[in-house]
Motif scaffolding. Structure first.
Motif, short mmCIF file in Angstrom:
data_model
loop_
_atom_site.label_atom_id
_atom_site.label_comp_id
_atom_site.label_asym_id
_atom_site.label_seq_id
_atom_site.Cartn_x
_atom_site.Cartn_y
_atom_site.Cartn_z
N SER A 573 9.92 5.70 4.15
CA SER A 573 8.79 6.65 4.17
C SER A 573 7.60 6.09 3.41
O SER A 573 6.45 6.15 3.87
CB SER A 573 9.20 7.97 3.52
N ARG A 574 7.89 5.55 2.22
CA ARG A 574 6.83 5.04 1.37
C ARG A 574 6.12 3.87 2.04
O ARG A 574 4.90 3.76 2.04
CB ARG A 574 7.43 4.59 0.03
N LYS A 575 6.90 3.02 2.65
CA LYS A 575 6.33 1.83 3.29
C LYS A 575 5.47 2.23 4.50
O LYS A 575 4.41 1.67 4.76
CB LYS A 575 7.47 0.90 3.72
N ARG A 576 5.97 3.24 5.25
CA ARG A 576 5.20 3.69 6.41
C ARG A 576 3.85 4.24 5.95
O ARG A 576 2.81 3.94 6.54
CB ARG A 576 5.96 4.77 7.18
N LYS A 577 3.88 5.02 4.87
CA LYS A 577 2.62 5.59 4.38
C LYS A 577 1.68 4.50 3.88
O LYS A 577 0.47 4.58 4.07
CB LYS A 577 2.91 6.60 3.27
N LEU A 579 1.51 1.48 5.07
CA LEU A 579 0.93 0.82 6.25
C LEU A 579 -0.15 1.69 6.89
O LEU A 579 -1.17 1.18 7.36
CB LEU A 579 2.03 0.52 7.28
N GLU A 580 0.10 3.01 6.89
CA GLU A 580 -0.92 3.91 7.45
C GLU A 580 -2.22 3.79 6.66
O GLU A 580 -3.31 3.73 7.22
CB GLU A 580 -0.43 5.37 7.40
N GLN A 582 -3.17 1.22 4.87
CA GLN A 582 -3.78 -0.09 5.15
C GLN A 582 -4.49 -0.09 6.50
O GLN A 582 -5.53 -0.70 6.67
CB GLN A 582 -2.70 -1.18 5.13
N LYS A 583 -3.90 0.65 7.46
CA LYS A 583 -4.54 0.75 8.79
C LYS A 583 -5.88 1.45 8.69
O LYS A 583 -6.86 1.05 9.32
CB LYS A 583 -3.64 1.54 9.74
N LYS A 586 -8.35 -0.81 7.36
CA LYS A 586 -8.72 -1.81 8.35
C LYS A 586 -9.85 -1.29 9.24
O LYS A 586 -10.73 -2.03 9.65
CB LYS A 586 -7.49 -2.14 9.19
#
Lengths: 621, 411
Positions: A573-577, A579-580, A582-583, A586
């Protein structure tokens, strides 16, 4: 027409009893205090209301912006058994408005040269003094602040006498703060300043020496009548454009605006026509009456010409409409400000703005930020270049991106300026070194007193607007003062340096520089961007180029690691958030070719200019 | 967005009430047709290591009601409640006891944990049962005991053989102990033994890392996990970095370390199958972890443990005392949960599967993602050959830039 007795209240005073003068002074040398003291001594403001009056004025100024010109004021003065009317005319306060200062001086026959007795004359004051002398104004030299313990009236009286060619004993000594000597000064104004001359019977001709926008009344135009008379309820005509306007009000300032029956020869007052934009009421223009108007305007009118251009961009792109509205508002009161929309790969949407000079740019930018809450970034300022191609065509370049790339350049012209610097003599070497490093040619040097020197240089305007002020300040520990004026143009070997990111030019960093400085500019910018641009998944070359020739190169090494070590059940969950997030980041990136750059990096690269020269200064101290 | 999800279906940490786990029918659909795992979190350590931010406590940090016996009671209750909630609970294909330091429980404690799983869910016949252990709290007796109890796999925290590196990490074992422990485990009948390595610790030299790898290979284990040191917020290590006592690990150095260890492991026949994991054969891969990465279901039991069932993720309250107290009241100790949107599930799938040696099938990507995959292959980040075969598989260089590639593929 029956002639009135001279009075501050009633107009159509005979010219022989009128004196028109201004005060030439450096900021902080006491001009406002002296003007207030004059209002008091002439009785237009009673002593006990003085403070209230002053405060009221400040409040209004704060509410409406700076629209009240208290110093364009009509004062009564009785001396040598005769009543007189004296007009104190305000001069715009800063270096880029030389032309407007010259128009204010044109409205006078005399000038008080007011100098701080503890500091001596400053370069800008000196420049304005020369302007006054060119206009044949009678100069009354005055030392102010003689009550200060640090005052050196004898030293600076000698300096002033030396500059204007009088005796040190001719220099009046006052304290505007205590009022000491101000009465004598007013007497001397009447005695020394010549009365205005003009033809009462000729068609009306009045010169506009200032015009300001007032939220409630529209444009208030300040005029000095030269010939004939201006009366209310007649139409007037602006001679530069031929535009006619109803006259809603003609008045005098004494010290509040008062409608009057009109203005006669030599008199100073204001007009209100309902016009909403100072562009329709231009400083230097001649006002005449619509019927039986003058044939020939007064000499000296000139359109304001932007000399310095810079791109202004909101740091937050969504502020673009705010910036546009803010510029529209500022223009109401600034005939010299020009702008048009511009887009930049690096900075997004903004405006290409034209200014009279660097200070005009800085003041405008500061007002946009302070009064409209904007956070702005400006591109490096540039001047206007004339580029002649071999095929005989001429290109006027106000933006480096307009520099001709097709066809062979035969000749390039750049504006030059005459620069006056006043500084303690210990800094002469440092100043000469600076000016020579900026392609300067020395025109002359004079000792104003034993330890103060005036240096005169011819310098390309482009060199002054870059970081000249900061460098001068840091090399002279802040003691040098500077003035410059435009002085035509010269041919120069100029080139456009482009900064390329992975082969694509980044518009905001293109600059026109002298060919001898191309390498150092290219080197500086490529190094700076290498520090600021984050590493990418591939190697990114940063190059500086003149045409197709690469003159400097730096490389941003490819990033080697962008991966989290662990990704187990509890990390997902933490990693997905992450990445979101970071997106999202971007999306805010600017893309040049394939290189993603956070706007902050571009902003930092452009802002570094100030920081760097500041650092240089620290090094010297 | 996360906010909307929380207010719609979730609860915030600290406000758990009985029966507040929301499992829609869709989450339970197909349960048992996907691999099903059980994770058990043991929140105890003898001492806290400076780099560790896991949910674990030393004896001194725990209040009353949180002794290992209380925790074991709570665990039994949770597993029973879990089985009830799932109706017909699937047998566990994999069990993973992690921590913390599970080996602190001793052979009987670990046997009791596995018994609890057996009683609630049951174990599949060929179940993989792993426990983590710290070399300093293991012995031949422990390994023999847990092998007898049904454990099939042991994961040992080795980290490094360099004494100065172990000191920075606050590890208390002697440098030779992990290799010894691995040999003991194999002697006790464990075919599958993993050693954990940490690289990039400030002060670690290339020869230190090489020595650690030599030791790993000498131990003859069939699985290696190697992690770049991460300075996690709130740890003693982070405080020391902030104070300037030790430098932040440098990404370029970490990249070089990774390349070195990958080359050495591959040469010894240990092949990467996930960015941070290497195995000697397909059988040696950790099936439990593959469940995390391939969208499997699992129930995470114990304080702070995370669970996933058919697109719903939740996690338990963290503190052992609250954990046991909530279960004593007959409620699941849910600390928070989220129902994944289609977009979330897509992002998770790309993010997890791309880290695997098998990679991600291209048809899991949308058109923009597939286009980006081709560009990433041109940049040398994805294997061109595998791309032609319909899969997005990271190249050696791409593995080190996996997160950047994920951001590109999810456009």
């Amino acid at each position: 027409m029956t002639k009135n007795r001279p009075s501050a209240e009633k107009t159509f005073t005979p010219p022989e009893f009128i004196r028109n003068f201004c005060i030439i002074a450096h900021i902080d040398h006491g001009k406002s205090t002296l003007a207030d003291r004059m209002l008091q001594l002439t009785g237009v403001i009673e002593q006990r209301v003085m403070r209230d009056q002053y405060l009221d004025r400040m409040d209004i100024e704060r509410e409406r912006g700076i629209t009240i010109k208290a110093q364009n004021v009509r004062l009564p003065w009785h001396v040598d058994g005769q009543d007189h009317v004296i007009h104190l005319i305000d001069t715009p306060g800063h270096v880029d408005f030389t032309y407007e200062v010259s128009r204010a001086l044109e409205a006078c026959e005399g000038a008080i040269l007011l100098v701080d007795a503890a500091q001596g004359i400053e370069a800008q004051t000196l420049a304005n003094l020369y302007l006054a002398l060119e206009n044949d104004l009678q100069i009354i030299p005055v030392l102010n602040k003689i009550d200060l313990p640090a005052a050196e009236p004898e030293k600076y009286a000698a300096e002033l006498a030396n500059i204007i060619g009088c005796e040190p004993s001719d220099v009046l000594k006052v304290s505007a703060k205590t009022g000491d000597g101000v009465e004598e000064l007013l007497n001397e104004v009447v005695r020394q300043v010549p009365p205005p001359e003009g033809d009462e019977e000729a068609p009306a001709r009045a010169m506009i020496f200032d015009s300001v926008y007032d939220t409630y009344r529209g444009v208030v135009t300040y005029i000095r009548v030269v010939d004939g008379k201006i009366t209310p309820r007649e139409k007037i005509r602006m001679m530069s454009t031929g535009a006619t306007h109803e006259l809603l009000e003609v008045g005098i300032i004494s010290p509040d605006p008062k409608p009057s029956e009109g203005l006669g020869v030599g008199e100073v007052g204001y007009l209100i026509t309902g016009v909403k934009d100072v562009r329709q009421s231009k400083v230097g223009d001649t006002v005449t009456s619509e019927r039986r108007g003058a044939e020939k305007p007064l000499a000296g009118y000139r359109e304001p010409q932007p000399m310095v251009f810079s791109g202004l961009y909101p740091v937050d792109g969504s502020d673009y409409p705010v910036l546009r509205d803010a510029l529209d508002k500022l223009r109401l009161n600034d005939a010299a400000l020009s702008y048009e929309p511009e887009t930049s790969v690096a900075l997004g949407f903004g405006f290409r703005c034209g200014f009279l000079g660097l200070l005009h740019l800085e003041i405008t930018r500061a007002r946009l930020e302070r009064e409209f809450g904007l956070n702005l970034i400006s591109t490096a300022p540039n001047v206007v270049y004339d580029v002649f191609l071999d095929d005989g065509t001429e290109h006027v370049v106000t933006n480096p991106s307009d520099w001709p790339t097709e066809g062979k350049i035969a000749e390039t012209h750049e504006p030059i300026s005459k620069v006056t610097i006043i500084a303690p003599s210990e800094f002469v070497g440092a100043i000469m070194e600076l000016c020579q490093g900026k392609r300067g040619t020395m025109l002359g040097m004079d000792y104003l007193s034993e330890d103060r020197v005036e240096l005169r240089y011819q310098l390309p305007l482009a060199e002054i607007i870059f970081d000249f002020f900061d460098s001068l300040k840091s090399r002279t520990r802040g003691y040098a003062s500077l003035d410059y004026e435009e002085a035509g143009e010269q041919t120069a070997e100029l080139v456009k340096v482009d900064i390329l990111l992975q082969g694509e030019a980044v518009d905001a960093f293109s600059a026109i520089v002298h060919k001898d400085f191309a390498y150092s500019y290219g080197n500086k910018m490529t190094k700076r961007l290498r520090e600021l641009i984050p590493r990418q998944q591939f190697e990114v070359p940063i190059q500086a180029a003149v045409g197709s020739r690469i003159i400097a190169r730096e490389t941003i090494r490819a990033i080697r690691k962008d991966v989290l070590a662990k990704c187990y059940g509890g990390d997902i969950s933490r990693k997905r958030k992450l990445l979101e997030k970071q997106k999202e980041g971007k999306k805010k990136m600017k893309t040049v070719g394939r290189v993603e750059v956070p706007q902050e990096a571009f902003v930092a690269a452009l802002s570094a200019e100030d920081g760097e020269s500041g650092d240089k200064g620290k090094g010297k101290k | 967005m996360p906010h909307g999800r929380r207010s719609a279906g979730g609860t915030l940490e600290g406000v758990s009430t009985p029966d507040d786990l929301h499992l829609p029918d869709t989450a339970l659909q197909g349960l048992g047709t996907r691999p099903f795992g059980v994770y058990v979190h043991v929140p105890f350590c003898a001492t806290r290591c400076g780099y560790c931010d896991f949910n674990t406590y030393t004896a001194g940090e725990l209040g009353s009601g949180a002794a290992p016996e209380d925790w074991l009671d709570g665990l039994r209750r949770e597993l029973d409640l879990a089985a009830q909630r799932l109706g017909t609970p699937p047998a566990a294909d994999t069990v993973f006891v992690g921590g913390g330091t599970p080996s602190l429980l001793g052979p009987d404690g670990l046997a009791a944990v596995l018994d609890a799983v057996r009683q609630s869910f049951g174990l599949a016949t060929d179940a993989e049962v792993t426990t983590e252990s710290n070399p300093e709290s293991t012995s031949p007796e422990l390994f023999a005991g847990i092998r007898g109890a049904g454990y099939t796999r042991v994961s040992l925290g080795m980290q490094s053989v360099a004494p100065h590196v172990l000191r920075v990490l606050d590890r208390t074992h002697t440098p030779g102990r992990p290799v010894e422990a691995a040999a003991e485990a194999r002697a006790a009948g464990f075919d599958h033994v993993n050693l954990d390595l940490i690289y990039g610790t400030p002060g670690e030299r290339t020869e230190d890392l090489q020595a650690s790898l030599d030791a790993v290979l000498e131990a003859g284990v069939d699985h290696v996990s190697a992690y770049a040191l991460i300075v996690e917020d709130g740890t003693a290590l982070a405080r020391r970095v902030r104070k300037g006592e030790i430098p932040t690990p440098d990404d370029d150095v970490l990249a070089a370390d990774y390349e070195l260890l990958d080359a050495m492991l591959e040469k010894a026949g240990l092949r990467w199958y996930e960015v941070s994991n290497w195995a000697a054969s397909d059988e040696a891969r950790c099936r439990h972890n593959l469940g995390y990465w391939l969208g499997g279901d699992w129930w995470g039991a114990g304080p702070g443990a995370h669970s996933h069932l058919g697109g719903v993720r939740w996690w338990n309250v963290k503190h052992p005392a609250r954990y046991t107290a909530t279960l004593a009241e007959g409620a699941l100790p849910v600390g928070g949960q989220e129902a994944l949107t289609a977009e979330d599930r897509h992002l998770e799938r790309v993010m997890l599967e791309l880290r695997l040696a098998e990679g991600l099938p291209l048809d899991a990507l949308d058109d923009g993602g597939a286009r980006e995959a081709r560009r990433a292959a041109a940049d040398g980040l994805l294997s061109t050959r595998d791309l032609d075969g319909g899969r997005a598989v990271l190249t050696d260089r791409g593995r080190l830039l996996a997160d950047a590639v994920v951001r590109r593929l999810v456009t």
